[in-house]
Design an enzyme around this catalytic site. Structure first.
Site, PDB file in Angstrom:
ATOM      1  N   GLU A 160      28.463  41.451  29.127  1.00 58.57           N
ATOM      2  CA  GLU A 160      28.527  40.824  27.809  1.00 58.57           C
ATOM      3  C   GLU A 160      27.161  40.850  27.123  1.00 58.57           C
ATOM      4  O   GLU A 160      27.066  40.935  25.898  1.00 58.57           O
ATOM      5  CB  GLU A 160      29.032  39.378  27.919  1.00 58.57           C
ATOM      6  CG  GLU A 160      29.393  38.758  26.587  1.00 58.57           C
ATOM      7  CD  GLU A 160      30.058  37.408  26.719  1.00 58.57           C
ATOM      8  OE1 GLU A 160      30.171  36.719  25.696  1.00 58.57           O
ATOM      9  OE2 GLU A 160      30.465  37.034  27.829  1.00 58.57           O
ATOM     10  N   HIS A 189      35.142  48.002  52.633  1.00 58.32           N
ATOM     11  CA  HIS A 189      35.974  49.111  53.108  1.00 58.32           C
ATOM     12  C   HIS A 189      36.862  49.660  51.990  1.00 58.32           C
ATOM     13  O   HIS A 189      37.319  50.799  52.058  1.00 58.32           O
ATOM     14  CB  HIS A 189      36.844  48.647  54.283  1.00 58.32           C
ATOM     15  CG  HIS A 189      36.051  48.317  55.514  1.00 58.32           C
ATOM     16  ND1 HIS A 189      35.250  49.228  56.142  1.00 58.32           N
ATOM     17  CD2 HIS A 189      35.933  47.163  56.201  1.00 58.32           C
ATOM     18  CE1 HIS A 189      34.673  48.660  57.191  1.00 58.32           C
ATOM     19  NE2 HIS A 189      35.067  47.404  57.252  1.00 58.32           N
ATOM     20  N   LYS A 293      38.511  37.829  19.264  1.00 61.84           N
ATOM     21  CA  LYS A 293      39.089  36.547  18.863  1.00 61.84           C
ATOM     22  C   LYS A 293      39.726  36.653  17.484  1.00 61.84           C
ATOM     23  O   LYS A 293      40.802  36.113  17.231  1.00 61.84           O
ATOM     24  CB  LYS A 293      38.007  35.467  18.865  1.00 61.84           C
ATOM     25  CG  LYS A 293      37.493  35.092  20.253  1.00 61.84           C
ATOM     26  CD  LYS A 293      36.412  34.037  20.161  1.00 61.84           C
ATOM     27  CE  LYS A 293      35.901  33.665  21.541  1.00 61.84           C
ATOM     28  NZ  LYS A 293      34.818  32.643  21.473  1.00 61.84           N
TER      29      LYS A 293
END
Length: 366
Positions: A160, A189, A293
């Protein structure tokens, strides 16, 4: 669960009080508590900016307490504010030790000598590893179960902060470093095979913890403990990657405790800021998040318009007819997805027809 909810403290955290996700979560919890005949205000505290929407709500309703945060503190850099310290304190974690570790790291990262400044060294390693363009991903491998969530924290902090389209001069630069990872050695793994022999599009950060545990360790083999195995796996994996010319960084801490966690958080916060300076971007705004948003708000507005159109029509309409009436012909697919969601949850609309043929699909208001 019912007995526990009556004695549960609810911490609502939102700098502005206007973030939909936080508000929605609060309303869900409030509804459940009030369903049980309890008073939400008597079980709630707010962590928010002074005079924010949430601050005003908490004060008007008489919540137990409010804990202020500065307006300039972003979510990804709020761990060492009331946002992170309050829940840590409630869990019995020594927050003074957290802040003490952060302070010690803060002093260390102010040293102008690059070779003695850990955050500068880390930022330079990122710059070198990705050619200053984020050309390689950052894989985080902490070798301690208690650091399981650290890679997720770094995803937000790094991505961000550094994922930016434009630099400080307004030039389009497409900066950023993708972050992923999990703990070693069990979870490694899942991807060490690719790290060693697949596409070399990454650099690894090993987080090494010297102390295995408090007290003595069980020997799983003569003279060998689980901690020895863990240390051996870290060194072995590091060596295996080196043999294939895969870059890695190792961050070593003496043990996992409040002090070292505070230091790690401060280290990475400072490294992000220094790297941003190297590539000439603003690490402390997030226009992409704000755009998301706004886009979500547009979709919800479209939902309101579509439902109102169906109610006024008083008869089934096709998606094209709905889109035409609300002037959103470029949003037919979005309208379909909105109405499909409502139909699936048995709310206000019913869809009839073949979902594979959107032109023939009919929508009815319930």
């Amino acid at each position: 669960m019912h007995d526990r909810l009556a004695t549960t403290l609810v911490i609502v955290t939102s700098k502005s009080g206007g973030t939909p996700e936080t508000r929605n979560g609060m309303l869900e919890v409030r509804h459940r508590i009030e369903q049980m005949g309890l008073n939400f205000a008597k079980q709630a505290v707010a962590v928010t900016g002074i005079d924010s929407k949430l601050d005003n709500i908490a004060r008007a309703e008489g919540w137990l307490a409010t804990f202020p945060m500065h307006d300039w503190v972003g979510g990804r850099t709020s761990e060492l504010s009331a946002v992170g310290l309050l829940p840590a304190a409630l869990q019995g974690i020594d927050i003074r030790s957290i802040l003490g570790g952060a302070k010690e790291m803060d002093n260390a990262t102010r040293i102008p000598d690059l070779r003695r400044n850990p955050a500068a060294l880390l930022a330079m390693a990122w710059y070198y590893g990705g050619n200053g363009r984020g050309e390689k991903d950052m894989v985080i491998l902490p070798y301690k179960d208690s650091l399981l969530l650290f890679s997720r924290y770094l995803q937000q902090l790094v991505m961000e902060s550094l994922g930016k389209e434009k630099d400080l001069d307004g030039n389009i630069v497409y900066q950023g470093i993708a972050v992923y990872g999990n703990k070693g050695s069990t979870d490694q793994h899942a991807y060490v095979q690719q790290l060693r022999e697949g596409v070399p599009s990454f650099f690894v950060t090993f987080i090494e913890v010297l102390r295995d545990r408090q007290g003595s360790s069980v020997e799983v083999e003569p003279g060998i403990t689980s901690g020895d195995y863990l240390s051996g796996l870290l060194q072995g994996t590091r060596r295996a990657l080196f043999e294939k010319q895969r870059d890695s960084i190792t961050v070593t801490i003496p043990e996992v405790n409040a002090h070292t966690i505070g230091a790690l958080i401060a280290l990475y916060e400072r490294a992000v800021g220094l790297y941003a300076s190297l590539v000439n971007i603003n690490a402390y705004h997030q226009p992409g998040v704000e755009a998301g948003k706004k886009a979500a708000a547009t979709v919800l507005n479209l939902q309101t318009q579509a439902l109102e159109t169906l109610r006024q029509a008083g008869q089934p309409l096709t998606l094209i007819e709905i889109a035409t009436r609300i002037g959103a012909m470029d949003q037919v697919e979005t309208i379909y997805k909105i109405l499909r969601h409502l139909h699936t949850n048995q709310r206000e609309v019913s869809l009839q027809g073949d979902p594979g043929n959107l032109a023939q699909l009919k929508v009815t208001a319930l």
